[in-house]
Design a protein around this motif. Structure first.
Motif, PDB file in Angstrom:
ATOM      1  N   ASP A   1      -5.652  14.221  -0.733  1.00  0.00           N
ATOM      2  CA  ASP A   1      -6.079  12.779  -0.313  1.00  0.00           C
ATOM      3  C   ASP A   1      -5.090  11.779  -0.050  1.00  0.00           C
ATOM      4  O   ASP A   1      -4.943  11.098   0.797  1.00  0.00           O
ATOM      5  CB  ASP A   1      -7.154  12.229  -1.399  1.00  0.00           C
ATOM      6  N   LEU A   2      -4.053  11.752  -1.024  1.00  0.00           N
ATOM      7  CA  LEU A   2      -3.180  10.544  -0.957  1.00  0.00           C
ATOM      8  C   LEU A   2      -2.294  10.941   0.495  1.00  0.00           C
ATOM      9  O   LEU A   2      -1.892  10.006   1.110  1.00  0.00           O
ATOM     10  CB  LEU A   2      -2.142  10.864  -2.043  1.00  0.00           C
ATOM     11  N   ARG A   3      -2.144  12.279   0.815  1.00  0.00           N
ATOM     12  CA  ARG A   3      -1.475  12.530   1.729  1.00  0.00           C
ATOM     13  C   ARG A   3      -2.107  11.938   2.875  1.00  0.00           C
ATOM     14  O   ARG A   3      -1.385  11.704   4.177  1.00  0.00           O
ATOM     15  CB  ARG A   3      -1.047  14.122   2.088  1.00  0.00           C
TER      16      ARG A   3
ATOM     17  N   VAL B   1      -3.682  14.821  -4.613  1.00  0.00           N
ATOM     18  CA  VAL B   1      -2.739  14.734  -3.770  1.00  0.00           C
ATOM     19  C   VAL B   1      -2.793  14.785  -2.183  1.00  0.00           C
ATOM     20  O   VAL B   1      -2.488  14.124  -1.349  1.00  0.00           O
ATOM     21  CB  VAL B   1      -1.408  15.990  -4.013  1.00  0.00           C
TER      22      VAL B   1
ATOM     23  N   ILE C   1       2.474   6.806  -6.675  1.00  0.00           N
ATOM     24  CA  ILE C   1       1.357   7.550  -7.319  1.00  0.00           C
ATOM     25  C   ILE C   1       1.830   9.012  -7.130  1.00  0.00           C
ATOM     26  O   ILE C   1       1.933   9.917  -7.900  1.00  0.00           O
ATOM     27  CB  ILE C   1       0.026   7.325  -6.629  1.00  0.00           C
ATOM     28  N   ARG C   2       2.326   9.537  -6.008  1.00  0.00           N
ATOM     29  CA  ARG C   2       2.343  10.819  -5.381  1.00  0.00           C
ATOM     30  C   ARG C   2       3.782  11.111  -6.450  1.00  0.00           C
ATOM     31  O   ARG C   2       4.002  12.473  -7.010  1.00  0.00           O
ATOM     32  CB  ARG C   2       2.938  10.901  -4.203  1.00  0.00           C
TER      33      ARG C   2
ATOM     34  N   PHE D   1       1.195   4.090  -2.733  1.00  0.00           N
ATOM     35  CA  PHE D   1       0.990   5.610  -2.562  1.00  0.00           C
ATOM     36  C   PHE D   1       2.219   6.393  -2.969  1.00  0.00           C
ATOM     37  O   PHE D   1       2.048   7.518  -3.528  1.00  0.00           O
ATOM     38  CB  PHE D   1       0.713   5.805  -1.021  1.00  0.00           C
ATOM     39  N   THR D   2       3.380   6.224  -2.460  1.00  0.00           N
ATOM     40  CA  THR D   2       4.569   6.788  -2.740  1.00  0.00           C
ATOM     41  C   THR D   2       4.718   6.777  -4.380  1.00  0.00           C
ATOM     42  O   THR D   2       5.060   7.994  -4.975  1.00  0.00           O
ATOM     43  CB  THR D   2       5.811   6.223  -2.293  1.00  0.00           C
TER      44      THR D   2
ATOM     45  N   ARG E   1      -4.312   9.536   3.324  1.00  0.00           N
ATOM     46  CA  ARG E   1      -4.244   8.136   3.424  1.00  0.00           C
ATOM     47  C   ARG E   1      -3.037   7.779   3.838  1.00  0.00           C
ATOM     48  O   ARG E   1      -3.116   6.637   4.278  1.00  0.00           O
ATOM     49  CB  ARG E   1      -4.830   7.770   2.177  1.00  0.00           C
ATOM     50  N   SER E   2      -1.771   8.257   3.433  1.00  0.00           N
ATOM     51  CA  SER E   2      -0.592   7.849   3.747  1.00  0.00           C
ATOM     52  C   SER E   2       0.032   8.569   5.030  1.00  0.00           C
ATOM     53  O   SER E   2       1.134   9.212   4.846  1.00  0.00           O
ATOM     54  CB  SER E   2       0.242   7.754   2.385  1.00  0.00           C
TER      55      SER E   2
ATOM     56  N   ASP F   1       0.823  -1.321   0.096  1.00  0.00           N
ATOM     57  CA  ASP F   1       0.015  -0.126   0.073  1.00  0.00           C
ATOM     58  C   ASP F   1       0.853   1.595  -0.050  1.00  0.00           C
ATOM     59  O   ASP F   1       0.605   2.112  -0.858  1.00  0.00           O
ATOM     60  CB  ASP F   1      -0.867   0.063   1.348  1.00  0.00           C
TER      61      ASP F   1
END
Length: 232
Positions: free
Chosen positions: A161-163, A159, A92-93, A89-90, A165-166, A85
Protein backbone atom coordinates in the motif's frame (compact mmCIF):
# COMPACT_ATOMS: atom_id res chain seq x y z
CA UNK A 1 -4.42 21.16 -23.35
CA UNK A 2 -1.48 19.36 -24.94
CA UNK A 3 -2.63 17.04 -27.71
CA UNK A 4 -2.43 13.44 -26.50
CA UNK A 5 -1.06 10.49 -28.40
CA UNK A 6 -3.61 8.04 -29.87
CA UNK A 7 -4.32 5.26 -27.42
CA UNK A 8 -5.03 1.67 -28.41
CA UNK A 9 -8.53 0.34 -27.91
CA UNK A 10 -8.78 -1.82 -24.83
CA UNK A 11 -9.76 -5.41 -25.57
CA UNK A 12 -13.31 -6.32 -24.55
CA UNK A 13 -12.10 -9.86 -23.88
CA UNK A 14 -10.35 -8.70 -20.73
CA UNK A 15 -11.78 -6.95 -17.72
CA UNK A 16 -12.01 -3.31 -18.74
CA UNK A 17 -11.90 -1.95 -15.23
CA UNK A 18 -8.55 -3.63 -14.50
CA UNK A 19 -7.07 -2.68 -17.86
CA UNK A 20 -8.14 0.93 -17.51
CA UNK A 21 -6.71 1.07 -13.97
CA UNK A 22 -3.42 -0.31 -15.28
CA UNK A 23 -3.37 2.25 -18.10
CA UNK A 24 -4.11 5.07 -15.67
CA UNK A 25 -1.29 3.98 -13.35
CA UNK A 26 1.01 3.99 -16.37
CA UNK A 27 -0.13 7.54 -17.19
CA UNK A 28 0.56 8.59 -13.59
CA UNK A 29 4.05 7.12 -13.69
CA UNK A 30 4.91 8.66 -17.05
CA UNK A 31 3.63 12.08 -16.01
CA UNK A 32 0.78 12.21 -18.51
CA UNK A 33 -1.59 12.67 -15.58
CA UNK A 34 -0.31 15.47 -13.37
CA UNK A 35 -0.79 16.07 -9.63
CA UNK A 36 -3.46 18.65 -8.83
CA UNK A 37 -5.14 18.44 -12.24
CA UNK A 38 -8.80 17.34 -12.50
CA UNK A 39 -9.64 14.82 -15.24
CA UNK A 40 -13.14 13.87 -16.34
CA UNK A 41 -14.11 10.23 -16.83
CA UNK A 42 -15.80 10.87 -20.23
CA UNK A 43 -12.70 12.59 -21.62
CA UNK A 44 -10.40 9.84 -20.44
CA UNK A 45 -12.84 7.23 -21.77
CA UNK A 46 -12.65 8.84 -25.20
CA UNK A 47 -8.85 8.64 -25.08
CA UNK A 48 -8.97 4.93 -24.23
CA UNK A 49 -11.78 4.06 -26.64
CA UNK A 50 -14.16 2.73 -23.98
CA UNK A 51 -17.29 3.88 -22.19
CA UNK A 52 -17.08 6.14 -19.16
CA UNK A 53 -18.26 3.44 -16.73
CA UNK A 54 -15.05 1.35 -16.52
CA UNK A 55 -13.03 4.56 -16.29
CA UNK A 56 -15.07 5.74 -13.31
CA UNK A 57 -14.74 2.31 -11.68
CA UNK A 58 -10.98 2.30 -12.26
CA UNK A 59 -10.68 5.82 -10.86
CA UNK A 60 -12.54 4.70 -7.74
CA UNK A 61 -10.00 1.89 -7.36
CA UNK A 62 -7.18 4.44 -7.60
CA UNK A 63 -9.00 6.67 -5.10
CA UNK A 64 -9.01 3.80 -2.58
CA UNK A 65 -5.26 3.56 -3.10
CA UNK A 66 -4.89 7.27 -2.42
CA UNK A 67 -3.65 8.07 -5.94
CA UNK A 68 -6.60 10.27 -6.92
CA UNK A 69 -9.53 11.96 -5.19
CA UNK A 70 -13.07 12.49 -6.43
CA UNK A 71 -14.14 16.05 -7.25
CA UNK A 72 -17.92 16.35 -7.24
CA UNK A 73 -19.48 17.00 -10.66
CA UNK A 74 -16.05 17.37 -12.27
CA UNK A 75 -14.11 14.13 -12.18
CA UNK A 76 -10.97 13.07 -10.34
CA UNK A 77 -7.94 15.03 -9.19
CA UNK A 78 -4.52 13.38 -9.09
CA UNK A 79 -3.36 13.48 -5.48
CA UNK A 80 -0.60 15.93 -4.68
CA UNK A 81 2.08 14.97 -2.18
CA UNK A 82 4.17 17.36 -0.15
CA UNK A 83 7.83 16.88 0.68
CA UNK A 84 6.71 16.01 4.21
CA UNK A 85 4.38 13.31 2.88
CA UNK A 86 7.20 11.76 0.90
CA UNK A 87 9.62 11.95 3.84
CA UNK A 88 7.08 10.21 6.05
CA UNK A 89 6.42 7.46 3.51
CA UNK A 90 10.16 6.86 3.22
CA UNK A 91 10.60 6.80 6.99
CA UNK A 92 7.81 4.27 7.43
CA UNK A 93 9.17 2.05 4.67
CA UNK A 94 12.65 2.19 6.19
CA UNK A 95 11.33 1.28 9.64
CA UNK A 96 9.63 -1.78 8.17
CA UNK A 97 11.80 -2.90 5.29
CA UNK A 98 15.34 -2.42 6.59
CA UNK A 99 15.05 -4.70 9.67
CA UNK A 100 12.90 -7.13 7.71
CA UNK A 101 15.68 -7.48 5.12
CA UNK A 102 18.03 -8.32 7.99
CA UNK A 103 15.63 -11.05 9.05
CA UNK A 104 15.50 -12.35 5.48
CA UNK A 105 19.31 -12.52 5.41
CA UNK A 106 19.32 -14.61 8.58
CA UNK A 107 16.48 -17.00 7.74
CA UNK A 108 15.88 -17.30 3.98
CA UNK A 109 17.30 -20.30 2.13
CA UNK A 110 19.57 -20.09 -0.86
CA UNK A 111 16.82 -21.64 -2.99
CA UNK A 112 14.27 -19.02 -1.90
CA UNK A 113 16.62 -16.18 -2.71
CA UNK A 114 17.86 -17.57 -6.02
CA UNK A 115 14.23 -17.95 -7.11
CA UNK A 116 14.07 -14.15 -7.09
CA UNK A 117 17.10 -13.64 -9.32
CA UNK A 118 15.10 -13.79 -12.58
CA UNK A 119 12.84 -11.01 -11.25
CA UNK A 120 15.85 -8.89 -10.26
CA UNK A 121 17.24 -9.41 -13.75
CA UNK A 122 13.87 -8.39 -15.24
CA UNK A 123 14.22 -5.05 -13.45
CA UNK A 124 17.59 -4.44 -15.09
CA UNK A 125 16.35 -5.52 -18.52
CA UNK A 126 13.33 -3.21 -18.25
CA UNK A 127 15.60 -0.32 -17.25
CA UNK A 128 17.85 -0.92 -20.26
CA UNK A 129 14.79 -0.97 -22.52
CA UNK A 130 13.42 2.23 -20.91
CA UNK A 131 10.22 0.31 -20.12
CA UNK A 132 9.11 2.13 -16.97
CA UNK A 133 5.91 0.14 -16.47
CA UNK A 134 7.72 -3.20 -16.69
CA UNK A 135 10.40 -1.76 -14.40
CA UNK A 136 7.93 -0.84 -11.69
CA UNK A 137 5.99 -4.09 -11.94
CA UNK A 138 9.15 -6.20 -11.64
CA UNK A 139 10.42 -3.93 -8.86
CA UNK A 140 7.18 -4.36 -6.94
CA UNK A 141 7.22 -8.14 -7.40
CA UNK A 142 10.84 -8.38 -6.24
CA UNK A 143 10.46 -6.28 -3.10
CA UNK A 144 7.16 -7.76 -1.95
CA UNK A 145 8.28 -11.33 -2.67
CA UNK A 146 11.47 -10.68 -0.73
CA UNK A 147 9.58 -9.32 2.26
CA UNK A 148 7.14 -12.22 1.97
CA UNK A 149 9.94 -14.64 2.88
CA UNK A 150 9.49 -13.69 6.55
CA UNK A 151 5.95 -15.09 6.43
CA UNK A 152 4.06 -11.97 7.53
CA UNK A 153 1.33 -11.29 4.98
CA UNK A 154 0.13 -8.14 6.80
CA UNK A 155 3.59 -6.64 6.56
CA UNK A 156 3.64 -7.27 2.81
CA UNK A 157 0.18 -5.73 2.48
CA UNK A 158 1.23 -2.56 4.33
CA UNK A 159 4.38 -2.10 2.26
CA UNK A 160 2.43 -2.77 -0.94
CA UNK A 161 0.00 0.00 0.00
CA UNK A 162 2.84 2.41 0.81
CA UNK A 163 4.43 1.71 -2.55
CA UNK A 164 1.17 2.51 -4.35
CA UNK A 165 0.75 5.78 -2.49
CA UNK A 166 4.32 6.92 -2.95
CA UNK A 167 4.61 6.88 -6.73
CA UNK A 168 8.05 7.34 -8.25
CA UNK A 169 7.51 10.85 -9.61
CA UNK A 170 11.15 11.11 -10.72
CA UNK A 171 11.41 7.78 -12.52
CA UNK A 172 11.09 9.30 -15.99
CA UNK A 173 13.74 11.88 -15.21
CA UNK A 174 16.09 9.21 -13.85
CA UNK A 175 15.67 7.26 -17.08
CA UNK A 176 16.32 10.36 -19.18
CA UNK A 177 19.54 11.02 -17.23
CA UNK A 178 20.70 7.47 -17.94
CA UNK A 179 20.74 6.52 -14.25
CA UNK A 180 17.89 4.02 -14.16
CA UNK A 181 20.08 1.01 -14.95
CA UNK A 182 22.42 1.62 -12.02
CA UNK A 183 19.41 1.94 -9.73
CA UNK A 184 18.03 -1.32 -11.14
CA UNK A 185 21.33 -3.11 -10.53
CA UNK A 186 21.02 -2.38 -6.80
CA UNK A 187 18.45 -5.20 -6.66
CA UNK A 188 21.04 -7.73 -7.81
CA UNK A 189 23.54 -6.26 -5.32
CA UNK A 190 21.01 -6.68 -2.51
CA UNK A 191 20.25 -10.25 -3.54
CA UNK A 192 23.96 -11.16 -3.60
CA UNK A 193 24.42 -9.71 -0.11
CA UNK A 194 21.43 -11.65 1.19
CA UNK A 195 22.94 -14.85 -0.17
CA UNK A 196 26.03 -14.28 1.97
CA UNK A 197 23.83 -14.16 5.07
CA UNK A 198 25.31 -10.78 6.08
CA UNK A 199 22.32 -9.13 7.74
CA UNK A 200 24.13 -5.88 8.55
CA UNK A 201 25.38 -5.33 5.00
CA UNK A 202 21.98 -6.27 3.57
CA UNK A 203 20.24 -3.76 5.81
CA UNK A 204 22.73 -1.05 4.81
CA UNK A 205 22.12 -1.79 1.12
CA UNK A 206 18.34 -1.63 1.60
CA UNK A 207 18.60 1.67 3.48
CA UNK A 208 20.75 3.11 0.69
CA UNK A 209 18.30 1.90 -1.94
CA UNK A 210 15.37 3.58 -0.17
CA UNK A 211 17.43 6.76 0.07
CA UNK A 212 17.87 6.69 -3.69
CA UNK A 213 14.13 6.24 -4.13
CA UNK A 214 13.51 9.33 -2.01
CA UNK A 215 15.99 11.31 -4.10
CA UNK A 216 13.88 10.49 -7.16
CA UNK A 217 10.86 12.08 -5.53
CA UNK A 218 12.91 15.18 -4.74
CA UNK A 219 13.45 15.69 -8.47
CA UNK A 220 9.79 15.59 -9.42
CA UNK A 221 9.26 19.36 -9.47
CA UNK A 222 11.98 19.83 -12.07
CA UNK A 223 10.39 17.48 -14.59
CA UNK A 224 8.71 18.95 -17.62
CA UNK A 225 4.92 18.58 -17.66
CA UNK A 226 3.76 15.49 -19.49
CA UNK A 227 0.76 15.01 -21.70
CA UNK A 228 -2.50 16.00 -20.06
CA UNK A 229 -5.10 13.55 -21.17
CA UNK A 230 -8.66 14.79 -21.09
CA UNK A 231 -8.01 17.91 -19.02
CA UNK A 232 -11.18 19.93 -18.61
Amino acid sequence: MTESKPRPLISVQERLRDQVAHALRAALISGELRPGVVYSAPALAADFGVSATPVREAMLDLAREGLVEAVRNKGFRVTEMTERDLDEFTEIRALIEVPTIGQVARTATKEQLEALRPVAQEIVVAARKHDLIAYLEADRQFHLSLLGLVGNSRLVEVVGDLRKRSRLYGLTRLDQRGELVSSAEEHLELLDLLLTGDAEASEACMARHLGHVRSLWADRETEKPGLRLGRR
